[in-house]
Write a protein that holds these residues in place. Structure first.
Motif, PDB file in Angstrom:
ATOM      1  N   LEU A   1       0.353   0.285 -31.611  1.00 58.75           N
ATOM      2  CA  LEU A   1       0.573  -1.031 -31.013  1.00 58.75           C
ATOM      3  C   LEU A   1       2.017  -1.267 -30.642  1.00 58.75           C
ATOM      4  N   SER A   2       2.961  -0.682 -31.368  1.00 59.13           N
ATOM      5  CA  SER A   2       4.361  -0.891 -31.022  1.00 59.13           C
ATOM      6  C   SER A   2       4.669  -0.308 -29.657  1.00 59.13           C
TER       7      SER A   2
ATOM      8  N   ARG B   1      -5.417 -12.491 -34.819  1.00 61.30           N
ATOM      9  CA  ARG B   1      -5.475 -11.912 -33.488  1.00 61.30           C
ATOM     10  C   ARG B   1      -5.165 -12.964 -32.443  1.00 61.30           C
ATOM     11  N   ALA B   2      -4.471 -12.528 -31.386  1.00 62.98           N
ATOM     12  CA  ALA B   2      -4.101 -13.463 -30.335  1.00 62.98           C
ATOM     13  C   ALA B   2      -5.343 -13.955 -29.613  1.00 62.98           C
ATOM     14  N   THR B   3      -5.318 -15.205 -29.187  1.00 57.61           N
ATOM     15  CA  THR B   3      -6.424 -15.743 -28.417  1.00 57.61           C
ATOM     16  C   THR B   3      -6.124 -15.553 -26.943  1.00 57.61           C
ATOM     17  N   VAL B   4      -7.159 -15.338 -26.158  1.00 54.29           N
ATOM     18  CA  VAL B   4      -6.996 -15.149 -24.723  1.00 54.29           C
ATOM     19  C   VAL B   4      -8.007 -16.020 -24.010  1.00 54.29           C
ATOM     20  N   SER B   5      -7.760 -16.279 -22.734  1.00 60.02           N
ATOM     21  CA  SER B   5      -8.680 -17.098 -21.964  1.00 60.02           C
ATOM     22  C   SER B   5      -9.948 -16.313 -21.675  1.00 60.02           C
TER      23      SER B   5
ATOM     24  N   LEU C   1      -5.660  -2.478 -36.394  1.00 54.41           N
ATOM     25  CA  LEU C   1      -5.029  -2.566 -35.081  1.00 54.41           C
ATOM     26  C   LEU C   1      -4.835  -4.031 -34.720  1.00 54.41           C
ATOM     27  N   LYS C   2      -3.602  -4.423 -34.475  1.00 54.08           N
ATOM     28  CA  LYS C   2      -3.302  -5.819 -34.138  1.00 54.08           C
ATOM     29  C   LYS C   2      -3.457  -6.013 -32.637  1.00 54.08           C
ATOM     30  N   VAL C   3      -4.704  -6.092 -32.205  1.00 46.15           N
ATOM     31  CA  VAL C   3      -5.011  -6.281 -30.792  1.00 46.15           C
ATOM     32  C   VAL C   3      -5.623  -7.660 -30.604  1.00 46.15           C
ATOM     33  N   SER C   4      -5.763  -8.090 -29.355  1.00 51.17           N
ATOM     34  CA  SER C   4      -6.303  -9.419 -29.095  1.00 51.17           C
ATOM     35  C   SER C   4      -7.813  -9.429 -29.270  1.00 51.17           C
ATOM     36  N   ALA C   5      -8.378 -10.629 -29.240  1.00 51.27           N
ATOM     37  CA  ALA C   5      -9.823 -10.777 -29.382  1.00 51.27           C
ATOM     38  C   ALA C   5     -10.572 -10.187 -28.201  1.00 51.27           C
ATOM     39  N   ALA C   6      -9.866  -9.925 -27.097  1.00 51.24           N
ATOM     40  CA  ALA C   6     -10.509  -9.374 -25.902  1.00 51.24           C
ATOM     41  C   ALA C   6     -10.569  -7.853 -25.920  1.00 51.24           C
ATOM     42  N   ALA C   7      -9.933  -7.209 -26.895  1.00 49.44           N
ATOM     43  CA  ALA C   7      -9.835  -5.750 -26.911  1.00 49.44           C
ATOM     44  C   ALA C   7     -11.203  -5.088 -27.048  1.00 49.44           C
ATOM     45  N   VAL C   8     -11.363  -3.963 -26.337  1.00 52.09           N
ATOM     46  CA  VAL C   8     -12.575  -3.146 -26.425  1.00 52.09           C
ATOM     47  C   VAL C   8     -12.144  -1.730 -26.787  1.00 52.09           C
ATOM     48  N   CYS C   9     -12.755  -1.164 -27.832  1.00 49.59           N
ATOM     49  CA  CYS C   9     -12.410   0.189 -28.266  1.00 49.59           C
ATOM     50  C   CYS C   9     -13.512   1.158 -27.849  1.00 49.59           C
TER      51      CYS C   9
ATOM     52  N   LEU D   1      -9.665   8.082 -29.178  1.00 52.36           N
ATOM     53  CA  LEU D   1      -9.950   6.650 -29.227  1.00 52.36           C
ATOM     54  C   LEU D   1      -9.145   5.983 -28.124  1.00 52.36           C
ATOM     55  N   LEU D   2      -9.817   5.193 -27.295  1.00 49.65           N
ATOM     56  CA  LEU D   2      -9.187   4.495 -26.179  1.00 49.65           C
ATOM     57  C   LEU D   2      -9.392   2.998 -26.365  1.00 49.65           C
ATOM     58  N   VAL D   3      -8.308   2.236 -26.323  1.00 49.42           N
ATOM     59  CA  VAL D   3      -8.369   0.784 -26.477  1.00 49.42           C
ATOM     60  C   VAL D   3      -7.994   0.132 -25.153  1.00 49.42           C
ATOM     61  N   VAL D   4      -8.850  -0.774 -24.694  1.00 48.58           N
ATOM     62  CA  VAL D   4      -8.575  -1.565 -23.491  1.00 48.58           C
ATOM     63  C   VAL D   4      -8.317  -2.992 -23.958  1.00 48.58           C
ATOM     64  N   ASP D   5      -7.125  -3.518 -23.673  1.00 47.67           N
ATOM     65  CA  ASP D   5      -6.788  -4.859 -24.153  1.00 47.67           C
ATOM     66  C   ASP D   5      -6.154  -5.680 -23.041  1.00 47.67           C
ATOM     67  N   ALA D   6      -6.335  -6.985 -23.129  1.00 47.11           N
ATOM     68  CA  ALA D   6      -5.757  -7.898 -22.144  1.00 47.11           C
ATOM     69  C   ALA D   6      -4.261  -7.996 -22.356  1.00 47.11           C
ATOM     70  N   ALA D   7      -3.509  -8.010 -21.265  1.00 48.40           N
ATOM     71  CA  ALA D   7      -2.059  -8.155 -21.352  1.00 48.40           C
ATOM     72  C   ALA D   7      -1.735  -9.579 -21.748  1.00 48.40           C
ATOM     73  N   GLN D   8      -0.844  -9.727 -22.704  1.00 50.19           N
ATOM     74  CA  GLN D   8      -0.427 -11.052 -23.142  1.00 50.19           C
ATOM     75  C   GLN D   8       0.755 -11.490 -22.317  1.00 50.19           C
TER      76      GLN D   8
END
Length: 263
Positions: free
Chosen positions: A18-19, A35-39, A68-76, A138-145
């Motif tokens: 994550l860093s 976890r960060a909230t997203v729209s 993993l400190k990812v947002s609620a929108a993350a898909v692994c 492992l592939l993580v797709v996450d929303a940009a903050q």
């Protein structure tokens, strides 16, 4: 749904996962933070991208490890192929939507890639990738903050000022007029050789020595500074000469150049 061990992920280079993304998008979230909230729109964009990439790499959706400190929108996604092959497949699928190439920091097995919603558009999501083995990834797709701070609202026009008219701050008159706050919205303006002028915020009548004068416009304040109408300086016997966008204020033998404020 397939479960992946957090301990196994950390042992395979996920400790810096994550860093890596944080350095390119937003400041890292503290470990204790939720976890960060997203729209909803942002979450849908990340999910849509995950589905698209999953088809390209034949990935399987898995639960994202809690470490993993990812947002609620993350898909692994669990991908049964080597990281090198997965990176090439993803990069080829995204085309011009990939902003640059995969980045892998020194002494790390994890990689990241920024992705836009349209060709060469702004960052919409980021991808994180790390090996689980030589043939598993492992592939993580996450929303940009969002990292940009919203512009501060423009300060409100002080009460009483007339738009389009020139004003000066009391602090701008240092050297020609001494301005002293008397409290209660009252200020005293004094210069050598004349009686002091006592003004009240929001009022045209002012006291000059033992008499009174009428100011052309009411004085104002921003809560700290006196905001005085430039034309009101005539009550102290001062003159002012325009010089482009600046003005030279002369009070007796003393003068100062300043730029009036026009609201």
């Amino acid at each position: 749904m397939r479960q992946l061990s957090s301990a196994a992920l950390l042992g395979l280079g996920f400790s810096g996962f994550l860093s890596l993304a944080a350095a390119q998008t937003a400041p890292a979230t503290p470990a204790a933070a939720p976890r960060a909230t997203v729209s909803a729109a942002t979450a849908r964009a990340a999910s849509s991208l995950a589905v698209e990439i999953s088809g390209a790499v034949k990935g399987q959706i898995v639960s994202c490890p809690g470490s993993l400190k990812v947002s609620a929108a993350a898909v692994c996604l669990y991908v049964k192929t080597s990281p090198a092959s997965a990176r090439a497949l993803v990069r080829g699928k995204l085309g011009a939507r990939a902003l640059g190439d995969w980045k892998t920091p020194a002494n790390s097995q994890a990689s990241s890639l920024l992705v836009s919603g349209t060709a060469n558009g702004p960052v919409a999501a980021y991808l994180l990738m790390a090996p689980l083995s030589t043939t598993e990834t492992l592939l993580v797709v996450d929303a940009a903050q969002a990292t940009a701070t919203a512009a501060a609202p423009r300060p409100a026009t002080p009460a009483g000022v007339v738009k389009g008219e020139p004003y000066v701050l009391g602090s701008d008159l240092v050297g020609v007029v001494n301005v002293t706050s008397l409290g209660g919205g009252k200020f005293r303006l004094a210069r050598s050789g004349t009686d002091p002028l006592t003004v009240t915020v929001g009022q045209k009548p002012a006291q000059l020595g033992s008499g009174t004068v009428q100011l052309p416009l009411v004085p104002a304040t921003d809560g700290r500074n006196l905001i005085f109408p430039l034309a009101g300086l005539r009550a102290l016997g001062c003159t002012f000469t325009p010089a482009g966008s600046n003005v030279t204020v002369a009070c007796g033998t003393a003068s100062v150049g300043l730029r009036p404020i026009v609201f």
